[in-house]
Scaffold this motif. Structure first.
Motif, PDB file in Angstrom:
ATOM      1  N   GLU A 109      27.703 -25.229   0.062  1.00  0.00           N
ATOM      2  CA  GLU A 109      28.983 -25.078  -0.642  1.00  0.00           C
ATOM      3  C   GLU A 109      29.711 -23.848  -0.148  1.00  0.00           C
ATOM      4  OE1 GLU A 109      30.064 -26.152  -5.007  1.00  0.00           O
ATOM      5  OE2 GLU A 109      29.471 -24.062  -5.051  1.00  0.00           O
ATOM      6  N   GLY A 110      31.015 -24.003   0.086  1.00  0.00           N
ATOM      7  CA  GLY A 110      31.829 -22.884   0.531  1.00  0.00           C
ATOM      8  C   GLY A 110      33.106 -22.769  -0.277  1.00  0.00           C
ATOM      9  N   ALA A 111      33.658 -21.571  -0.268  1.00  0.00           N
ATOM     10  CA  ALA A 111      34.946 -21.323  -0.914  1.00  0.00           C
ATOM     11  C   ALA A 111      35.861 -20.654   0.092  1.00  0.00           C
ATOM     12  CB  ALA A 111      34.776 -20.438  -2.140  1.00  0.00           C
ATOM     13  N   GLY A 112      37.134 -21.036   0.063  1.00  0.00           N
ATOM     14  CA  GLY A 112      38.062 -20.442   1.014  1.00  0.00           C
ATOM     15  C   GLY A 112      39.467 -20.969   0.850  1.00  0.00           C
ATOM     16  N   VAL A 113      40.175 -21.036   1.963  1.00  0.00           N
ATOM     17  CA  VAL A 113      41.586 -21.400   1.962  1.00  0.00           C
ATOM     18  C   VAL A 113      41.781 -22.626   2.849  1.00  0.00           C
ATOM     19  CG1 VAL A 113      43.917 -20.634   2.540  1.00  0.00           C
ATOM     20  CG2 VAL A 113      42.264 -19.011   1.587  1.00  0.00           C
ATOM     21  N   VAL A 114      42.504 -23.611   2.352  1.00  0.00           N
ATOM     22  CA  VAL A 114      42.759 -24.830   3.124  1.00  0.00           C
ATOM     23  C   VAL A 114      43.560 -24.500   4.380  1.00  0.00           C
ATOM     24  CG1 VAL A 114      43.902 -27.080   3.122  1.00  0.00           C
ATOM     25  CG2 VAL A 114      42.695 -26.298   1.073  1.00  0.00           C
TER      26      VAL A 114
END
Length: 324
Positions: free
Chosen positions: A64-69
């Motif tokens: 799982e990752g979090a970031g910016v499209v």
């Protein structure tokens, strides 16, 4: 892009950081610039080909990752470049500067929510909310015993248990881990390196036993925790960091208790609406400040193997994240 690559199943020390082509968003997909990726127990199991999902090497670890499209694929509505997002649970590819996630599994992040805090939220806190609310039906005023309480999943049980109004007894293997549990809201603690888990839990409940056991450990601690359960209690099977136990079923009969499996990953596939409700509740709690997951250490890509080793050796306190 730079990415951590597992070229063959084995030790985390064998991982390499390679230069790869940037991924491209396919039908129904998003590409995100990864700001943070959770280090989870399933990631370590996949590395040794011991998980129910079997990636084919070479592959990029990280579920799982979090970031910016950074790219929106064909057939995707409601997303645009620049949106803040978390997603990819149950896949691979997060230990990289960019990753592909299914748009249907992506969750939008409010501006005030930190990427490092929210990545892995569904893995640990989703498992816990599903387990405590939907499987264990934890009630305000009940007493819950958490084994492996110093790890990411166990600590999530301490925190959500308190949010749900329970009295929480945190059990772990060191005073350092237990001090963290107390900081995160645990009412009582048990050091099962120096104390008998069953006896101490019984003492803390005036001999009545606990209402709910949240067992992240398995191994020899599982039976001791089951013996500490009260009449008509609920024993939640979460994980087996110490091995899969053999439970004497006569204990379930004598206590008229339930042994309940909690398989969050499978539920997300079978009941997407329930999964969406759980994810939204968690993000709302984080946004409001009611929930503030503890990030204990951050690792760059070239130290991702070190992070996985710390988790495998049960040395991690709270959540570890990789920050590309």
């Amino acid at each position: 892009m730079k990415a951590v690559v597992c070229h063959a199943f084995g030790a985390p020390e064998d991982l390499t950081v390679d230069e790869l082509d940037d991924p491209v968003a396919g039908e129904g997909e998003l590409v995100i610039d990864v700001k943070a990726a959770a280090v989870t127990f399933p990631d370590t199991l996949m590395l040794e080909d011991k998980y129910q999902f079997h990636p084919t090497p070479p592959y990029i670890p990280g579920a799982e990752g979090a970031g910016v499209v950074s790219e929106v694929g064909p057939g995707v509505d409601g997303w645009q470049v620049g949106d803040r997002v978390v997603g990819g649970l149950g896949t691979t590819g997060a230990y990289a500067e960019k990753m592909v996630i299914p748009a249907l599994a992506a969750k939008r992040l409010p501006d005030g929510v930190d990427f490092e805090v929210v990545t892995g939220l569904n893995y640990a806190y989703g498992t816990t909310l599903y387990g405590l609310k939907y499987r264990g039906e934890l009630q305000p005023g009940e007493t819950m015993l958490v084994t492996g309480a110093g790890g990411a999943v166990g600590l999530s049980a301490v925190e959500i248990g308190k949010l749900m109004g329970a009295r929480v007894i945190a059990a772990a293997s060191s005073e350092e881990k237990l001090e963290l549990c107390r900081q995160r809201g645990a009412d009582e603690t048990i050091n099962y390196a120096t104390e008998n888990l069953k006896d101490r839990a019984k003492e803390l409940t005036n001999g009545n036993g606990v209402d709910v056991v949240y067992d992240c450990v398995g191994g020899d601690k599982a039976e001791l925790a089951l013996r500490a359960i009260g009449w008509e209690g609920r024993f939640l099977v979460i994980g087996f960091t110490a091995g899969i136990p053999a439970i004497p079923l006569n204990l379930a009969l004598l206590k008229s208790c339930q042994i309940i499996g909690v398989f969050y990953g499978a539920m997300t596939m079978r009941e997407p609406e329930k999964n969406a409700a759980i994810s939204q509740q968690l993000i709302d709690w984080v946004a409001s400040g009611d929930l503030a997951p503890h990030v204990s250490e951050r690792f760059p890509l070239d130290r991702a193997g070190e992070a996985m080793r710390a988790l495998m050796d049960r040395k991690a306190l709270g959540k570890l994240v990789v920050t590309p």
